[in-house]
Motif scaffolding. Structure first.
Motif, PDB file in Angstrom:
ATOM      1  N   GLU A   3      20.408 -34.267   8.458  1.00 33.48           N
ATOM      2  CA  GLU A   3      21.748 -34.371   9.044  1.00 33.48           C
ATOM      3  C   GLU A   3      22.341 -32.970   9.164  1.00 33.48           C
ATOM      4  N   LEU A   4      21.717 -32.143   9.966  1.00 25.11           N
ATOM      5  CA  LEU A   4      22.129 -30.750  10.172  1.00 25.11           C
ATOM      6  C   LEU A   4      22.053 -30.420  11.654  1.00 25.11           C
ATOM      7  N   GLU A  29      21.211 -24.731  11.689  1.00 24.75           N
ATOM      8  CA  GLU A  29      21.333 -24.850  10.232  1.00 24.75           C
ATOM      9  C   GLU A  29      19.997 -25.238   9.617  1.00 24.75           C
ATOM     10  N   CYS A  30      19.307 -26.160  10.252  1.00 23.87           N
ATOM     11  CA  CYS A  30      18.012 -26.601   9.759  1.00 23.87           C
ATOM     12  C   CYS A  30      16.996 -25.463   9.803  1.00 23.87           C
ATOM     13  N   ALA A  31      16.952 -24.743  10.911  1.00 21.81           N
ATOM     14  CA  ALA A  31      16.021 -23.614  11.040  1.00 21.81           C
ATOM     15  C   ALA A  31      16.284 -22.569   9.956  1.00 21.81           C
ATOM     16  N   LYS A  32      17.552 -22.304   9.664  1.00 23.78           N
ATOM     17  CA  LYS A  32      17.896 -21.325   8.634  1.00 23.78           C
ATOM     18  C   LYS A  32      17.459 -21.802   7.248  1.00 23.78           C
ATOM     19  N   ARG A  33      17.683 -23.079   6.954  1.00 19.52           N
ATOM     20  CA  ARG A  33      17.281 -23.603   5.639  1.00 19.52           C
ATOM     21  C   ARG A  33      15.769 -23.602   5.461  1.00 19.52           C
ATOM     22  N   VAL A  34      15.044 -23.944   6.522  1.00 18.69           N
ATOM     23  CA  VAL A  34      13.581 -23.900   6.448  1.00 18.69           C
ATOM     24  C   VAL A  34      13.134 -22.467   6.187  1.00 18.69           C
ATOM     25  N   SER A  35      13.666 -21.528   6.948  1.00 14.45           N
ATOM     26  CA  SER A  35      13.296 -20.115   6.778  1.00 14.45           C
ATOM     27  C   SER A  35      13.633 -19.617   5.385  1.00 14.45           C
ATOM     28  N   ASP A  36      14.843 -19.912   4.901  1.00 16.04           N
ATOM     29  CA  ASP A  36      15.236 -19.469   3.562  1.00 16.04           C
ATOM     30  C   ASP A  36      14.334 -20.060   2.488  1.00 16.04           C
ATOM     31  N   VAL A  59      10.617 -27.244   1.035  1.00 13.94           N
ATOM     32  CA  VAL A  59      11.388 -27.299   2.276  1.00 13.94           C
ATOM     33  C   VAL A  59      12.251 -28.568   2.294  1.00 13.94           C
ATOM     34  N   GLU A  60      11.684 -29.702   1.915  1.00 13.15           N
ATOM     35  CA  GLU A  60      12.446 -30.952   1.886  1.00 13.15           C
ATOM     36  C   GLU A  60      13.656 -30.842   0.977  1.00 13.15           C
ATOM     37  N   LYS A  61      13.490 -30.242  -0.190  1.00 14.72           N
ATOM     38  CA  LYS A  61      14.592 -30.085  -1.129  1.00 14.72           C
ATOM     39  C   LYS A  61      15.684 -29.191  -0.550  1.00 14.72           C
ATOM     40  N   ALA A  62      15.301 -28.133   0.149  1.00 16.72           N
ATOM     41  CA  ALA A  62      16.273 -27.228   0.756  1.00 16.72           C
ATOM     42  C   ALA A  62      17.128 -27.927   1.807  1.00 16.72           C
ATOM     43  N   VAL A 105      13.966 -27.108  21.844  1.00 18.43           N
ATOM     44  CA  VAL A 105      12.884 -27.281  20.879  1.00 18.43           C
ATOM     45  C   VAL A 105      12.660 -25.911  20.243  1.00 18.43           C
ATOM     46  N   CYS A 106      12.758 -25.858  18.932  1.00 20.78           N
ATOM     47  CA  CYS A 106      12.596 -24.599  18.196  1.00 20.78           C
ATOM     48  C   CYS A 106      11.306 -24.671  17.397  1.00 20.78           C
ATOM     49  N   ILE A 107      10.486 -23.630  17.528  1.00 23.28           N
ATOM     50  CA  ILE A 107       9.217 -23.562  16.795  1.00 23.28           C
ATOM     51  C   ILE A 107       9.271 -22.366  15.852  1.00 23.28           C
ATOM     52  N   LEU A 108       8.990 -22.617  14.584  1.00 20.70           N
ATOM     53  CA  LEU A 108       8.948 -21.578  13.559  1.00 20.70           C
ATOM     54  C   LEU A 108       7.544 -21.530  12.982  1.00 20.70           C
ATOM     55  N   LEU A 109       6.967 -20.339  12.918  1.00 22.09           N
ATOM     56  CA  LEU A 109       5.628 -20.167  12.350  1.00 22.09           C
ATOM     57  C   LEU A 109       5.704 -19.186  11.186  1.00 22.09           C
TER      58      LEU A 109
END
Length: 109
Positions: free
Chosen positions: A10-11, A15-22, A103-106, A47-51
Motif C-alpha cells: 500500500e505505497l 515509495e516502494c522503489a525507495k524502500r526496496v533499494s534501502d 525486502v518484505e519487512k521493509a 513500470v519500474c525495474i530495479l536490478l
C-alpha cells in the motif's frame, strides 16, 4: 535456483522503489550495489525495474535481485526475483529467502 515473491504494498511506486533499494543496500544483509534502474511508461501506467547485485558474506555468494514494480492491475504490484547459486547445499535457500524476507519487512514498516 530462483526464488520469487509477488507483493501488493500500500505505497506509491516511488515509495516502494525507495524502500526496496534501502532494504537491499542498507538493510544489513551484506553488501549490495545498484546495477540498473529504469522506468518505462506504458498505456497501463509506469513500470519500474530495479536490478541489484548483493553479496552475502556468510556463504560468500552473490545473489542478483530483480524488482519489477507496476500498476497494470490497477494497484501497485511488486514482483521480486532472487537467483541463488550458492555452493553450500545444506543452506542453499537461506540467503535468497533471507533477502526476500528483508525486502518484505521493509515494505510493512
Amino acid at each position: 535456483m530462483n526464488y520469487t515473491a509477488e507483493l501488493y504494498p500500500e505505497l506509491t511506486l516511488e515509495e516502494c522503489a525507495k524502500r526496496v533499494s534501502d532494504a537491499v543496500l542498507h538493510g544489513g544483509f551484506g553488501s549490495g550495489t545498484v546495477v540498473d534502474r529504469y522506468t518505462v511508461e506504458t498505456a497501463e501506467g509506469p513500470v519500474c525495474i530495479l536490478l541489484f547485485d548483493t553479496y552475502y558474506t556468510f556463504t560468500q555468494s552473490t545473489l542478483p535481485l530483480c524488482a519489477v514494480l507496476d500498476t497494470v492491475t490497477g494497484r501497485l504490484r511488486l514482483h521480486l526475483s532472487v537467483k541463488d547459486d550458492s555452493e553450500y547445499h545444506s543452506i542453499r535457500t537461506y540467503p535468497a529467502k533471507k533477502l526476500l524476507q528483508l525486502v518484505e519487512k521493509a515494505l510493512e514498516e
